[in-house]
Design an enzyme around this catalytic site. Structure first.
Site, PDB file in Angstrom:
ATOM      1  N   GLU A  89      22.863  21.993  62.146  1.00 56.79           N
ATOM      2  CA  GLU A  89      22.498  20.805  61.351  1.00 56.79           C
ATOM      3  C   GLU A  89      23.725  19.941  61.044  1.00 56.79           C
ATOM      4  O   GLU A  89      23.895  19.452  59.927  1.00 56.79           O
ATOM      5  CB  GLU A  89      21.810  21.229  60.035  1.00 56.79           C
ATOM      6  CG  GLU A  89      20.639  22.168  60.235  1.00 56.79           C
ATOM      7  CD  GLU A  89      19.864  22.508  58.959  1.00 56.79           C
ATOM      8  OE1 GLU A  89      20.077  21.857  57.917  1.00 56.79           O
ATOM      9  OE2 GLU A  89      19.035  23.432  59.014  1.00 56.79           O
ATOM     10  N   GLU A 127      18.294  30.029  54.723  1.00 57.61           N
ATOM     11  CA  GLU A 127      18.885  29.858  53.384  1.00 57.61           C
ATOM     12  C   GLU A 127      18.467  30.898  52.347  1.00 57.61           C
ATOM     13  O   GLU A 127      18.168  30.559  51.203  1.00 57.61           O
ATOM     14  CB  GLU A 127      18.564  28.446  52.855  1.00 57.61           C
ATOM     15  CG  GLU A 127      19.039  27.341  53.780  1.00 57.61           C
ATOM     16  CD  GLU A 127      18.596  25.941  53.364  1.00 57.61           C
ATOM     17  OE1 GLU A 127      17.896  25.798  52.350  1.00 57.61           O
ATOM     18  OE2 GLU A 127      18.939  24.982  54.073  1.00 57.61           O
TER      19      GLU A 127
HETATM   20  O1  9MR Z   1      16.085  16.630  56.575  1.00 58.91           O
HETATM   21  C1  9MR Z   1      15.076  17.315  55.852  1.00 58.91           C
HETATM   22  C2  9MR Z   1      14.450  16.365  54.833  1.00 58.91           C
HETATM   23  O2  9MR Z   1      13.733  15.330  55.493  1.00 58.91           O
HETATM   24  C3  9MR Z   1      13.524  17.140  53.899  1.00 58.91           C
HETATM   25  O3  9MR Z   1      13.081  16.266  52.876  1.00 58.91           O
HETATM   26  C4  9MR Z   1      14.268  18.329  53.320  1.00 58.91           C
HETATM   27  C5  9MR Z   1      13.373  19.143  52.402  1.00 58.91           C
HETATM   28  O4  9MR Z   1      14.066  20.198  51.820  1.00 58.91           O
HETATM   29  O5  9MR Z   1      14.736  19.171  54.366  1.00 58.91           O
HETATM   30  C6  9MR Z   1      15.701  18.511  55.155  1.00 58.91           C
HETATM   31  O6  9MR Z   1      16.222  19.385  56.123  1.00 58.91           O
HETATM   32  C7  9MR Z   1      16.930  20.526  55.611  1.00 58.91           C
HETATM   33  C8  9MR Z   1      16.750  21.654  56.608  1.00 58.91           C
HETATM   34  O7  9MR Z   1      15.381  21.875  56.859  1.00 58.91           O
HETATM   35  C9  9MR Z   1      17.401  22.925  56.113  1.00 58.91           C
HETATM   36  N1  9MR Z   1      18.794  22.718  55.754  1.00 58.91           N
HETATM   37  C10 9MR Z   1      19.074  21.552  54.926  1.00 58.91           C
HETATM   38  C11 9MR Z   1      18.443  20.304  55.512  1.00 58.91           C
HETATM   39  C12 9MR Z   1      18.848  19.069  54.720  1.00 58.91           C
HETATM   40  O8  9MR Z   1      18.353  19.154  53.409  1.00 58.91           O
END
Ligand code: 9MR
Length: 325
Positions: free
Chosen positions: A235, A128
């Site tokens: 994802e 990202e």
């Molecule tokens: O699913 C993840 C969540 O439990 C965390 O709190 C969050 C923190 O930013 O990250 C989520 O996963 C993310 C992933 O690592 C990167 N792309 C977006 C995902 C959803 O937010």
């Protein structure tokens, strides 16, 4: 009750089918996970914050449990993620100069590769880094403030230097929106011309049932693949709420669930067409109950149901549309 078909068996000749998981989920839903999925991604446990909270402190236990489960059940494992503006502890940036930050990133990568490279099939080296809005390619982040526009290329160079045979992915969301897609394509060019540093582009696929444009999805697959990289769908989920929607109401109407099933069927039909360039399709969660979308972006919003299995591990109509072809 008749056994339900297995996603990973059904897609054996196409691509890996993955899920983002946690060690807790492997305990409570391990049977579903090992029978349905051929690939795992740690939802949080391999990110810099959770695993490397202080310069000399590592918390390997959760990530180790995930790697052990993958080995035991012969599942692929994706490495998520090395360089990200989120879930990276403040100490990485302390001092604020380029060389210090790069030496910390390098030391972090080295430990991650030493411990997990034998288990991991693909690494999200940078996650990202591209800006959603505006003309700038890069998101304004601590990383970008310190490293500037070299941030992504330098990170991939370090990864290549430390793990020459690694399989390296640049991962991002809003990947099929034309303005952001143009910037991601430019970034892939940068990585290519700096010495073929990138193997695959990770489409995060955080979509919703209201505004997914399947023609843009197809066009995007073709445009990214034309850069000579493979694609990993990293994802996937299909929210019942629109992304701009901040209201509290229950979107799980029969109409919306039918639309979701129809769209999941169409998305996978497109993915199958491009199986030669798609390595894997990973869902961000195993069942609706564990989805990060519960509580995001609105707390106390009625239950979202973005995945193929309900909270009781039962297949939904959208599951049927994905396995029946
Ligand atoms: O699913 C993840 C969540 O439990 C965390 O709190 C969050 C923190 O930013 O990250 C989520 O996963 C993310 C992933 O690592 C990167 N792309 C977006 C995902 C959803 O937010």
């Amino acid at each position: 009750m008749p056994a339900i078909p297995s996603l990973k068996e059904r897609y054996r000749d196409y691509f890996d089918i993955g899920a983002a998981i946690t060690p807790q989920l492997l305990q409570t839903k391990g049977d579903l996970i090992k029978t349905q999925f051929s690939s795992l991604t740690a939802e949080n446990q391999m990110k810099p914050g959770p695993i490397h909270p202080a310069p000399d402190t590592w918390a390997f236990e959760d990530a180790d449990a995930i790697a052990a489960f993958a080995r035991e059940h012969n599942l692929h494992l994706r490495g998520h993620t090395l360089v990200w503006h989120n879930q990276t502890p403040e100490w990485f940036y302390e001092g604020g100069d380029k060389d210090t930050l790069l030496s910390r990133v390098k030391a972090h990568m080295q430990v991650m590769f030493d411990r997990y490279a034998k288990d991991i099939i693909a690494w999200d080296v940078v996650n990202e880094a591209v800006a959603d809005q505006g003309d700038e390619i890069f998101r304004d982040s601590r990383y970008h403030q310190i490293l500037g526009d070299n941030l992504v290329v330098r990170s991939f160079e370090l990864a290549r230097e430390l793990l020459p045979g690694g399989y390296f992915v640049y991962n991002d969301y809003n990947e099929i929106m034309p303005a952001k897609r143009t910037k991601i394509l430019a970034l892939l060019d940068m990585l290519k011309s700096a010495g073929n540093l990138v193997d695959a582009f990770g489409f995060q696929c955080h979509w919703n049932i209201h505004d997914l444009d399947l023609d843009e999805l197809r066009r995007s697959i073709e445009l990214y693949a034309a850069k000579g990289v493979h694609l990993q769908m990293t994802e996937l989920d299909l929210s019942l709420y629109a992304s701009s929607d901040k209201e509290i109401y229950d979107a799980a109407t029969p109409e919306n669930l039918a639309l979701q099933a129809d769209l999941y069927g169409k998305i996978f039909a497109i993915f199958r067409e491009y199986k030669d360039v798609i390595d894997s399709v990973t869902f961000w969660g195993a069942t609706d109950a564990d989805s990060w979308l519960q509580g995001f972006p609105v707390r106390n919003r009625p239950y979202n149901q973005p995945l193929l299995f309900d909270g009781e591990c039962q297949p939904k109509e959208c599951f049927r549309r994905v396995v029946e072809f």
